[in-house]
Design a protein around this motif. Structure first.
Motif: not given
Length: 126
Positions: A34-35, A103-104, A118-122
């Motif tokens: 997700l960005t 938490a991320a 921000v980028v989330a790598a989940l």
């Protein structure tokens, strides 16, 4: 005077549980990227042990400007990716914060709300 709630042009993580994440109310059961610019992309990795450098290398190019930070959700528990896997991001001076995926999710929503790149790598392990 009418007040209207701000509606961001990005995705928000609306809920999560073991083996899934809901983004804007839509449930996803595979690992996601997700960005803060609104991209939602399948990450293509379902196990922490299968992570490769190319999984992380592609994160820098997802946005029109490099992200300030990558939030790495490592699954149901906190695990740190080997430094060699993050070498490409570190070489571009992009910070990587590791935490469990729950938490991320929370951290991603806060940072996006602040207007951060921000980028989330989940990682969602099945």
């Amino acid at each position: 005077m009418k007040l209207h709630a701000d509606k961001p042009d990005t995705h928000a993580i609306t809920s999560y549980g073991e083996g899934w994440i809901a983004v804007n109310g839509q449930r996803h059961e595979g690992s996601l990227l997700l960005t803060s610019q609104g991209q939602l992309i399948s990450w293509g990795c379902s196990r922490f042990e299968d992570l490769q450098a190319d999984h992380f290398d592609r994160l820098a190019g997802l946005m029109s400007e490099p992200p300030e930070m990558v939030i790495f959700g490592s699954g149901t528990r906190l695990r740190f990716a080997a430094p060699g896997l993050l070498k490409g991001l570190m070489g571009q001076r992009i910070g990587v914060e590791s935490m469990d995926t729950a938490a991320a999710c929370r951290t991603y929503n806060i940072l996006v709300g602040e207007g951060r790149r921000v980028v989330a790598a989940l990682l969602i392990e099945s």
